[in-house]
Scaffold this motif. Structure first.
Motif, PDB file in Angstrom:
ATOM      1  N   TYR A  43      -3.008  -2.734  -5.285  1.00  0.00           N
ATOM      2  CA  TYR A  43      -3.415  -1.485  -4.750  1.00  0.00           C
ATOM      3  C   TYR A  43      -3.499  -0.228  -5.856  1.00  0.00           C
ATOM      4  O   TYR A  43      -4.336   0.488  -5.639  1.00  0.00           O
ATOM      5  CB  TYR A  43      -2.596  -1.248  -3.571  1.00  0.00           C
ATOM      6  CG  TYR A  43      -3.007  -1.649  -2.291  1.00  0.00           C
ATOM      7  CD1 TYR A  43      -4.324  -1.359  -1.805  1.00  0.00           C
ATOM      8  CD2 TYR A  43      -2.327  -2.526  -1.400  1.00  0.00           C
ATOM      9  CE1 TYR A  43      -4.756  -1.839  -0.468  1.00  0.00           C
ATOM     10  CE2 TYR A  43      -2.664  -2.961  -0.253  1.00  0.00           C
ATOM     11  CZ  TYR A  43      -3.950  -2.738   0.359  1.00  0.00           C
ATOM     12  OH  TYR A  43      -4.363  -3.261   1.387  1.00  0.00           O
ATOM     13  N   GLY A  47      -6.582  -0.387  -7.459  1.00  0.00           N
ATOM     14  CA  GLY A  47      -7.768   0.039  -6.504  1.00  0.00           C
ATOM     15  C   GLY A  47      -7.707   1.674  -6.384  1.00  0.00           C
ATOM     16  O   GLY A  47      -8.675   2.172  -6.285  1.00  0.00           O
ATOM     17  N   LEU A  48      -6.511   2.243  -6.101  1.00  0.00           N
ATOM     18  CA  LEU A  48      -6.525   3.555  -5.993  1.00  0.00           C
ATOM     19  C   LEU A  48      -6.960   4.558  -7.338  1.00  0.00           C
ATOM     20  O   LEU A  48      -7.298   5.661  -7.196  1.00  0.00           O
ATOM     21  CB  LEU A  48      -4.897   3.995  -5.820  1.00  0.00           C
ATOM     22  CG  LEU A  48      -4.222   3.793  -4.638  1.00  0.00           C
ATOM     23  CD1 LEU A  48      -3.140   3.983  -4.491  1.00  0.00           C
ATOM     24  CD2 LEU A  48      -5.033   4.520  -3.462  1.00  0.00           C
ATOM     25  N   LEU A  94     -10.472   1.639  -0.197  1.00  0.00           N
ATOM     26  CA  LEU A  94      -9.554   0.639  -0.822  1.00  0.00           C
ATOM     27  C   LEU A  94      -9.930  -0.924  -0.129  1.00  0.00           C
ATOM     28  O   LEU A  94      -9.389  -1.875  -0.343  1.00  0.00           O
ATOM     29  CB  LEU A  94      -8.213   0.913  -0.202  1.00  0.00           C
ATOM     30  CG  LEU A  94      -7.573   1.762  -1.422  1.00  0.00           C
ATOM     31  CD1 LEU A  94      -5.753   1.653  -0.855  1.00  0.00           C
ATOM     32  CD2 LEU A  94      -7.532   1.109  -2.759  1.00  0.00           C
ATOM     33  N   THR A  99     -10.307  -3.965  -2.137  1.00  0.00           N
ATOM     34  CA  THR A  99      -9.173  -4.282  -2.409  1.00  0.00           C
ATOM     35  C   THR A  99      -8.109  -5.332  -1.475  1.00  0.00           C
ATOM     36  O   THR A  99      -7.678  -6.195  -1.844  1.00  0.00           O
ATOM     37  CB  THR A  99      -8.226  -2.999  -2.982  1.00  0.00           C
ATOM     38  OG1 THR A  99      -9.087  -2.201  -4.008  1.00  0.00           O
ATOM     39  CG2 THR A  99      -6.910  -3.671  -3.658  1.00  0.00           C
ATOM     40  N   THR A 100      -8.252  -4.569  -0.267  1.00  0.00           N
ATOM     41  CA  THR A 100      -7.507  -5.163   0.806  1.00  0.00           C
ATOM     42  C   THR A 100      -8.164  -6.698   1.066  1.00  0.00           C
ATOM     43  O   THR A 100      -7.573  -7.489   1.312  1.00  0.00           O
ATOM     44  CB  THR A 100      -7.802  -4.433   2.017  1.00  0.00           C
ATOM     45  OG1 THR A 100      -7.218  -2.910   1.804  1.00  0.00           O
ATOM     46  CG2 THR A 100      -6.772  -4.965   3.237  1.00  0.00           C
ATOM     47  N   THR A 102      -9.168   7.259   1.398  1.00  0.00           N
ATOM     48  CA  THR A 102      -8.564   6.194   0.821  1.00  0.00           C
ATOM     49  C   THR A 102      -8.632   4.471   1.428  1.00  0.00           C
ATOM     50  O   THR A 102      -9.025   4.053   0.736  1.00  0.00           O
ATOM     51  CB  THR A 102      -6.844   6.635   0.859  1.00  0.00           C
ATOM     52  OG1 THR A 102      -6.539   7.899   0.427  1.00  0.00           O
ATOM     53  CG2 THR A 102      -6.191   5.603  -0.024  1.00  0.00           C
ATOM     54  N   LEU A 108       0.838  -1.363   0.136  1.00  0.00           N
ATOM     55  CA  LEU A 108       0.095  -0.059   0.048  1.00  0.00           C
ATOM     56  C   LEU A 108       0.692   1.048  -0.106  1.00  0.00           C
ATOM     57  O   LEU A 108       0.627   2.072  -0.641  1.00  0.00           O
ATOM     58  CB  LEU A 108      -0.905  -0.099   1.216  1.00  0.00           C
ATOM     59  CG  LEU A 108      -1.737   1.232   1.516  1.00  0.00           C
ATOM     60  CD1 LEU A 108      -2.553   1.409   0.175  1.00  0.00           C
ATOM     61  CD2 LEU A 108      -2.679   0.985   2.670  1.00  0.00           C
TER      62      LEU A 108
END
Lengths: 311, 274
Positions: free
Chosen positions: A193, A196-197, A227, A230-231, A223, A83
């Motif tokens: 990540y 995802g961002l 996210l 994704t995590t 954020t 990340l």
């Protein structure tokens, strides 16, 4: 009528392969987990005794513990560093971003066997670079791959405290294998990540800035929550993959490590089946171990899902 | 220097430090592989070989058939990739475009194979391959992976995005399903096929577990198996180990540098690694 036959013909090749090499083996494996069998002509049905033997076997539970150490060692560190790097590499107008992405992803495409060879050399006791670094800072050389002491216990040794067994942590040897896992996973976490961002609209940050939010606040409030899917994905993925670690263990500690402290589940499974020919016992172990993964994965999905924000 | 410049400088410093750590194992293996025996034992921490030599590479090829290992891996990886493309194209087309009884159930069953862990299957897969007389053969190395749910699913999703109009035109021209697949779907799906190919090739190249189970003879070893077993043989020194490591890694790294985008996409989408 004819059209329908064509459709079946189209899926036939894939169906054959999956049937012969996936479904049939699955059923077969389940069946032999209730037998005692060394590949000879006689296969004895023994009911649940393989499973019963496993549940009371300290060796089996040790291998579960070592596997859990490995997963817990690799997962959080890879996620946090991944990340962090993704945040640094996010701004694609920054020069050299592509170059860094290329480098960070290199370990992901490298075979675990080759990587394990490289790490064995770096962590060689007499000639390895790791001990050279420690030496140049005035430290004592470490017997990396032959040291069975838990790393947390080593930290507490100087205070004369004896930790309970489970908290002693992975052996030094297993820690080296964990470091290898982290090294190989960081690039993957970074790329996922980054994707995802990209899904977070820039306008959110602008709105936050107007409201007077600083970097830390918009990281925590925008954020991280956005996210979270994704995590969760990475969490599930890494758990499943790390549970199956085998190659590096076998290359770096061919005998299962000092006092067997690197014998993770799959290593033990392989040993039982292909070194001791205990096929029934090993099959039972596979089912037991992987029902654990299934439960963990389902729990991750169920409990963490609630806290995940899907925009 | 403004505050922005300072932040940027810190960013670069962190990224560069990270990059050095990530690259070090590669560099160290490469550098060691060019060192003389003397160097390795008396100057093991020199960043550069004092007297660069190819002798480790030469002796690797004479001590173990690394050329053969590379060839085996190439055959297995290329064969697996080709067969997966064929089986995936055919079944993905059926799932995406054809109507037939049991379509949803069969598709679900295919997908379910993704959840079965390799380790449960390994013993019976080994037994099946042995019983089929495919132990220690290319067929035995390739066929179990000739179709995977991941490729089929990925391609089906892609096929579904192709507009029906293209197909209708072909049907009016009298094309059967095989020709529609060949002349409409496959040309339009090149990016997806490239992603699958790269991913499958890499996965197969790096696969260690399966060859370890079914390969018996030295001639059939793949590069990963050859490398791992090279480690256990006596009378080999670290310069040679590192030369072997470089030989086994270089092909996939070169491919990665050429087709970086496909690699990243393939690995992140399918979520599986070597």
């Amino acid at each position: 009528m004819k059209k329908r036959a064509v459709a079946y013909l189209f899926i036939l090749p894939a169906a054959l392969v999956l049937g012969i090499f996936m479904f049939y083996p699955l059923a077969y494996s389940f069946m032999i987990s209730f037998t005692q069998w060394d590949l000879s002509a006689t296969r004895t049905y023994v009911g649940l005794s393989n499973y019963r033997a496993l549940i009371v076997s300290p060796d089996f539970w040790n291998s579960v513990l070592y596997t859990v150490y490995y997963v817990l060692g690799v997962l959080p560190v890879s996620l946090v560093i991944g990340l962090g790097l993704a945040l640094l590499l996010r701004d694609s107008s920054m020069r050299g971003v592509g170059f860094f992405r290329t480098i960070y992803f290199m370990p992901v495409v490298t075979s675990p066997i080759a990587a394990a060879m490289g790490f064995s050399w770096i962590f060689h006791t007499q000639l390895g670079y790791a001990n050279h670094l420690i030496d140049s800072f005035g430290g004592e050389p470490v017997n990396w791959l032959t040291n069975y002491n838990g790393i947390f216990q080593l930290l507490f040794d100087r205070f004369g405290v004896e930790l309970p067994r489970v908290l002693q942590g992975p052996s030094v040897a297993l820690t080296v294998i964990i470091l290898l896992g982290i090294w190989q996973n960081i690039g993957y976490a970074t790329v996922v990540y980054l994707a995802g961002l990209q899904g977070i609209p820039q306008t959110y940050y602008e709105a936050a800035r107007i409201d007077g939010a600083n970097w830390g606040k918009s990281f925590r409030r925008i954020t991280l929550p956005l996210l979270s899917p994704t995590t969760l994905f990475l969490l599930v993925m890494f758990t499943i993959l790390s549970f199956q670690v085998f190659g590096p263990v076998q290359v770096m500690t061919p005998q299962g490590g000092p006092l067997q402290t690197t014998s993770v589940i799959v290593f033990r499974l392989y040993q039982q089946a292909f070194a001791f020919y205990r096929f029934g016992y090993a099959s039972a172990m596979a089912f037991l171990a992987f029902s654990m993964i299934l439960i963990i994965t389902l729990m991750q999905l169920k409990y963490i899902e609630r806290r995940v924000h899907y925009d | 220097m403004t505050k922005r410049h300072v932040t940027l400088a810190i960013k670069y410093a962190v990224l560069a430090a990270g990059a050095i750590i990530m690259l070090f194992p590669f560099y160290w293996a490469l550098s060691t592989s060019f060192k003389e025996l003397r160097d390795i034992y008396f100057e093991p921490y020199g960043m550069f070989p004092t007297n660069p030599t190819f002798s480790n590479y030469i002796s690797v090829f004479s001590k173990a058939p690394f050329g053969r290992y590379l060839l085996n891996s190439l055959v297995v990886a290329a064969g697996t990739t080709f067969l997966q493309l064929v089986t995936a194209c055919l079944s993905a087309y059926a799932f995406a475009r054809m109507r037939f009884r049991g379509r949803e159930i069969i598709f679900f069953l295919f997908l379910a194979t993704m959840m079965i862990p390799q380790q449960i299957l390994m013993i019976p897969q080994y037994l099946v391959v042995m019983r089929l007389g495919m132990g220690d053969t290319y067929q035995g190395l390739i066929l179990p992976y000739a179709a995977t749910a991941v490729s089929i699913f990925f391609l089906r999703q892609f096929f579904r995005t192709i507009p029906k109009d293209f197909e209708d035109a072909a049907i009016i021209d009298g094309c059967g399903p095989l020709r529609i697949l060949r002349y409409v779907f496959i040309p339009l799906s090149k990016p997806a096929l490239a992603t699958i190919s790269i991913f499958v090739f890499m996965w197969s190249w790096n696969n260690y577990f399966w060859p370890l189970l079914i390969v018996d003879s030295t001639e059939m070893r793949t590069i990963q198996l050859g490398l791992a077993l090279f480690r256990t043989e006596g009378g080999i020194q670290w310069g040679e180990f590192m030369a072997g490591t470089v030989i086994s890694t270089l092909p996939i790294l070169i491919l990665y540098f050429i087709a970086q985008k496909q690699f990243v996409k393939g690995i992140t989408l399918t979520g599986m690694k070597g």
